[in-house]
Scaffold this motif. Structure first.
Motif, PDB file in Angstrom:
ATOM      1  N   ILE A 137       0.843  -1.203   0.000  1.00  0.00           N
ATOM      2  CA  ILE A 137       0.000   0.000   0.000  1.00  0.00           C
ATOM      3  C   ILE A 137       0.880   1.256   0.000  1.00  0.00           C
ATOM      4  CG2 ILE A 137      -1.644   1.375   1.357  1.00  0.00           C
ATOM      5  CD1 ILE A 137      -3.005  -0.953   0.032  1.00  0.00           C
ATOM      6  N   ARG A 138       1.916   1.260   0.809  1.00  0.00           N
ATOM      7  CA  ARG A 138       2.826   2.417   0.854  1.00  0.00           C
ATOM      8  C   ARG A 138       3.450   2.687  -0.508  1.00  0.00           C
ATOM      9  NH1 ARG A 138       6.482   1.912   6.311  1.00  0.00           N
ATOM     10  NH2 ARG A 138       4.786   2.158   7.806  1.00  0.00           N
ATOM     11  N   ARG A 139       3.866   1.621  -1.168  1.00  0.00           N
ATOM     12  CA  ARG A 139       4.484   1.767  -2.490  1.00  0.00           C
ATOM     13  C   ARG A 139       3.489   2.346  -3.497  1.00  0.00           C
ATOM     14  NH1 ARG A 139       9.955   0.913  -3.505  1.00  0.00           N
ATOM     15  NH2 ARG A 139      10.770  -0.324  -1.823  1.00  0.00           N
ATOM     16  N   LEU A 140       2.259   1.867  -3.437  1.00  0.00           N
ATOM     17  CA  LEU A 140       1.232   2.380  -4.348  1.00  0.00           C
ATOM     18  C   LEU A 140       0.928   3.853  -4.061  1.00  0.00           C
ATOM     19  CD1 LEU A 140      -0.994  -0.780  -4.382  1.00  0.00           C
ATOM     20  CD2 LEU A 140      -0.078   0.309  -6.433  1.00  0.00           C
ATOM     21  N   LEU A 141       0.823   4.193  -2.795  1.00  0.00           N
ATOM     22  CA  LEU A 141       0.565   5.585  -2.428  1.00  0.00           C
ATOM     23  C   LEU A 141       1.715   6.482  -2.884  1.00  0.00           C
ATOM     24  CD1 LEU A 141      -0.943   5.138   1.159  1.00  0.00           C
ATOM     25  CD2 LEU A 141      -2.178   5.626  -0.964  1.00  0.00           C
ATOM     26  N   ALA A 142       2.938   5.978  -2.776  1.00  0.00           N
ATOM     27  CA  ALA A 142       4.114   6.753  -3.191  1.00  0.00           C
ATOM     28  C   ALA A 142       4.105   7.014  -4.700  1.00  0.00           C
ATOM     29  CB  ALA A 142       5.395   6.021  -2.798  1.00  0.00           C
ATOM     30  N   ARG A 143       3.437   6.154  -5.451  1.00  0.00           N
ATOM     31  CA  ARG A 143       3.343   6.346  -6.900  1.00  0.00           C
ATOM     32  C   ARG A 143       2.090   7.122  -7.297  1.00  0.00           C
ATOM     33  NH1 ARG A 143       5.850   1.402 -10.345  1.00  0.00           N
ATOM     34  NH2 ARG A 143       7.725   1.104  -9.121  1.00  0.00           N
ATOM     35  N   GLY A 144       1.396   7.642  -6.302  1.00  0.00           N
ATOM     36  CA  GLY A 144       0.303   8.558  -6.590  1.00  0.00           C
ATOM     37  C   GLY A 144      -1.080   7.952  -6.673  1.00  0.00           C
ATOM     38  N   TYR A 145      -1.210   6.669  -6.383  1.00  0.00           N
ATOM     39  CA  TYR A 145      -2.537   6.057  -6.405  1.00  0.00           C
ATOM     40  C   TYR A 145      -3.265   6.418  -5.116  1.00  0.00           C
ATOM     41  CZ  TYR A 145      -0.534   3.334 -10.191  1.00  0.00           C
ATOM     42  OH  TYR A 145       0.074   2.968 -11.363  1.00  0.00           O
ATOM     43  N   GLY A 146      -4.579   6.573  -5.205  1.00  0.00           N
ATOM     44  CA  GLY A 146      -5.376   6.854  -4.026  1.00  0.00           C
ATOM     45  C   GLY A 146      -5.477   5.610  -3.152  1.00  0.00           C
ATOM     46  N   TYR A 147      -5.848   5.816  -1.900  1.00  0.00           N
ATOM     47  CA  TYR A 147      -5.904   4.708  -0.950  1.00  0.00           C
ATOM     48  C   TYR A 147      -6.883   3.627  -1.402  1.00  0.00           C
ATOM     49  CZ  TYR A 147      -6.159   2.063   3.364  1.00  0.00           C
ATOM     50  OH  TYR A 147      -6.117   1.048   4.288  1.00  0.00           O
ATOM     51  N   ASP A 148      -8.072   4.007  -1.844  1.00  0.00           N
ATOM     52  CA  ASP A 148      -9.059   3.012  -2.280  1.00  0.00           C
ATOM     53  C   ASP A 148      -8.557   2.231  -3.487  1.00  0.00           C
ATOM     54  OD1 ASP A 148     -10.777   3.732  -0.230  1.00  0.00           O
ATOM     55  OD2 ASP A 148     -11.927   5.130  -1.493  1.00  0.00           O
ATOM     56  N   ASP A 149      -7.932   2.921  -4.434  1.00  0.00           N
ATOM     57  CA  ASP A 149      -7.370   2.239  -5.608  1.00  0.00           C
ATOM     58  C   ASP A 149      -6.239   1.301  -5.192  1.00  0.00           C
ATOM     59  OD1 ASP A 149      -9.093   3.578  -7.316  1.00  0.00           O
ATOM     60  OD2 ASP A 149      -7.641   5.164  -7.775  1.00  0.00           O
ATOM     61  N   ALA A 150      -5.435   1.725  -4.231  1.00  0.00           N
ATOM     62  CA  ALA A 150      -4.329   0.896  -3.755  1.00  0.00           C
ATOM     63  C   ALA A 150      -4.853  -0.369  -3.080  1.00  0.00           C
ATOM     64  CB  ALA A 150      -3.449   1.691  -2.784  1.00  0.00           C
ATOM     65  N   ARG A 151      -5.870  -0.224  -2.244  1.00  0.00           N
ATOM     66  CA  ARG A 151      -6.466  -1.402  -1.569  1.00  0.00           C
ATOM     67  C   ARG A 151      -7.045  -2.368  -2.601  1.00  0.00           C
ATOM     68  NH1 ARG A 151      -5.147  -2.965   3.070  1.00  0.00           N
ATOM     69  NH2 ARG A 151      -7.010  -4.210   3.081  1.00  0.00           N
ATOM     70  N   ALA A 152      -7.768  -1.847  -3.581  1.00  0.00           N
ATOM     71  CA  ALA A 152      -8.368  -2.700  -4.615  1.00  0.00           C
ATOM     72  C   ALA A 152      -7.283  -3.416  -5.428  1.00  0.00           C
ATOM     73  CB  ALA A 152      -9.256  -1.867  -5.529  1.00  0.00           C
ATOM     74  N   ALA A 153      -6.214  -2.691  -5.770  1.00  0.00           N
ATOM     75  CA  ALA A 153      -5.120  -3.297  -6.534  1.00  0.00           C
ATOM     76  C   ALA A 153      -4.427  -4.380  -5.720  1.00  0.00           C
ATOM     77  CB  ALA A 153      -4.111  -2.223  -6.945  1.00  0.00           C
ATOM     78  N   LEU A 154      -4.228  -4.133  -4.436  1.00  0.00           N
ATOM     79  CA  LEU A 154      -3.611  -5.131  -3.566  1.00  0.00           C
ATOM     80  C   LEU A 154      -4.481  -6.381  -3.500  1.00  0.00           C
ATOM     81  CD1 LEU A 154      -1.520  -6.116  -1.500  1.00  0.00           C
ATOM     82  CD2 LEU A 154      -2.867  -4.920   0.254  1.00  0.00           C
ATOM     83  N   ARG A 155      -5.784  -6.181  -3.319  1.00  0.00           N
ATOM     84  CA  ARG A 155      -6.712  -7.322  -3.270  1.00  0.00           C
ATOM     85  C   ARG A 155      -6.620  -8.149  -4.537  1.00  0.00           C
ATOM     86  NH1 ARG A 155     -10.208  -4.180  -0.807  1.00  0.00           N
ATOM     87  NH2 ARG A 155     -11.200  -3.477  -2.707  1.00  0.00           N
ATOM     88  N   GLU A 156      -6.666  -7.471  -5.683  1.00  0.00           N
ATOM     89  CA  GLU A 156      -6.620  -8.184  -6.958  1.00  0.00           C
ATOM     90  C   GLU A 156      -5.280  -8.889  -7.155  1.00  0.00           C
ATOM     91  OE1 GLU A 156      -7.171  -7.299 -11.696  1.00  0.00           O
ATOM     92  OE2 GLU A 156      -8.226  -6.015 -10.262  1.00  0.00           O
ATOM     93  N   ALA A 157      -4.197  -8.228  -6.804  1.00  0.00           N
ATOM     94  CA  ALA A 157      -2.859  -8.829  -6.987  1.00  0.00           C
ATOM     95  C   ALA A 157      -2.671 -10.029  -6.071  1.00  0.00           C
ATOM     96  CB  ALA A 157      -1.783  -7.787  -6.705  1.00  0.00           C
ATOM     97  N   THR A 158      -3.122  -9.953  -4.835  1.00  0.00           N
ATOM     98  CA  THR A 158      -2.933 -11.078  -3.915  1.00  0.00           C
ATOM     99  C   THR A 158      -3.887 -12.214  -4.209  1.00  0.00           C
ATOM    100  OG1 THR A 158      -4.274  -9.946  -2.239  1.00  0.00           O
ATOM    101  CG2 THR A 158      -1.883  -9.733  -2.083  1.00  0.00           C
ATOM    102  N   GLU A 159      -5.054 -11.936  -4.777  1.00  0.00           N
ATOM    103  CA  GLU A 159      -5.957 -13.006  -5.202  1.00  0.00           C
ATOM    104  C   GLU A 159      -5.312 -13.817  -6.308  1.00  0.00           C
ATOM    105  OE1 GLU A 159      -9.650 -11.270  -6.436  1.00  0.00           O
ATOM    106  OE2 GLU A 159     -10.217 -10.726  -4.370  1.00  0.00           O
ATOM    107  N   GLU A 160      -4.647 -13.130  -7.248  1.00  0.00           N
ATOM    108  CA  GLU A 160      -3.990 -13.798  -8.381  1.00  0.00           C
ATOM    109  C   GLU A 160      -2.838 -14.688  -7.889  1.00  0.00           C
ATOM    110  OE1 GLU A 160      -2.752 -10.746 -11.071  1.00  0.00           O
ATOM    111  OE2 GLU A 160      -4.814 -10.191 -11.576  1.00  0.00           O
ATOM    112  N   THR A 161      -2.055 -14.203  -6.933  1.00  0.00           N
ATOM    113  CA  THR A 161      -0.902 -14.979  -6.477  1.00  0.00           C
ATOM    114  C   THR A 161      -1.313 -16.118  -5.556  1.00  0.00           C
ATOM    115  OG1 THR A 161      -0.490 -13.394  -4.681  1.00  0.00           O
ATOM    116  CG2 THR A 161       0.761 -13.098  -6.708  1.00  0.00           C
TER     117      THR A 161
END
Length: 163
Positions: A137-161
């Motif tokens: 989440i910190r890395r995503l926020l550092a690249r300018g993504y909003g918190y909600d977008d970061a949480r959703a991206a994390l969920r999707e990425a960890t579901e895939e792995t």
């Protein structure tokens, strides 16, 4: 001790100086203007040189911004907001920035965020899940993504792995 010579003192034309400056990488109109100003060319010479470079297609803020966005998304995905900031730091024309950012629709933004989340989720895979998630989440926020977008991206990425 003598003072270093400026380009204007060396006998080079403003066009020579501009072409040499453009040789390294693409530049914005404002970057070329600043470079020529710093080389102590006159206002009229700078204006005429920039206009001629535009006519020749060698200086185009829209092309610069579009290529910048395309390249950044392909090499190191960042959010639309960070792309805007970076283009502003190059003093790109606002209209060119807006046009170039049309390449980054919601789907592209989401794919980009998931790509970043996936990269860091794999990098931090040995950490406990809570710590890993926080780091991603910190890395995503550092690249300018909003918190909600970061949480959703994390969920999707960890579901895939984890699947």
């Amino acid at each position: 001790m003598s003072k270093p010579k400026k380009a204007a003192d060396t006998g080079r034309t403003p066009m020579d100086a501009a072409l040499r400056y453009l040789g390294g990488r693409a530049r914005t109109v404002r970057e070329v203007e600043r470079h020529l100003d710093a080389s102590e060319y006159g206002e009229v010479e700078v204006y005429e040189t920039v206009e001629r470079l535009k006519e020749l297609g060698l200086l185009n803020d829209l092309a610069f911004a579009s290529e910048f966005v395309r390249t950044r998304l392909a090499t190191k995905p960042i959010s639309r907001a960070h792309l805007r900031e970076q283009l502003l730091s190059h003093e790109t024309e606002l209209e060119a920035i807006e046009q170039a950012l049309l390449q980054v629709d919601e789907e592209t933004q989401q794919r980009s965020a998931v790509s970043v989340a996936d990269k860091y989720a794999r990098q931090y895979a040995r950490l406990p899940q809570g710590e890993r998630d926080e780091m991603v989440i910190r890395r995503l926020l550092a690249r300018g993504y909003g918190y909600d977008d970061a949480r959703a991206a994390l969920r999707e990425a960890t579901e895939e792995t984890e699947a």
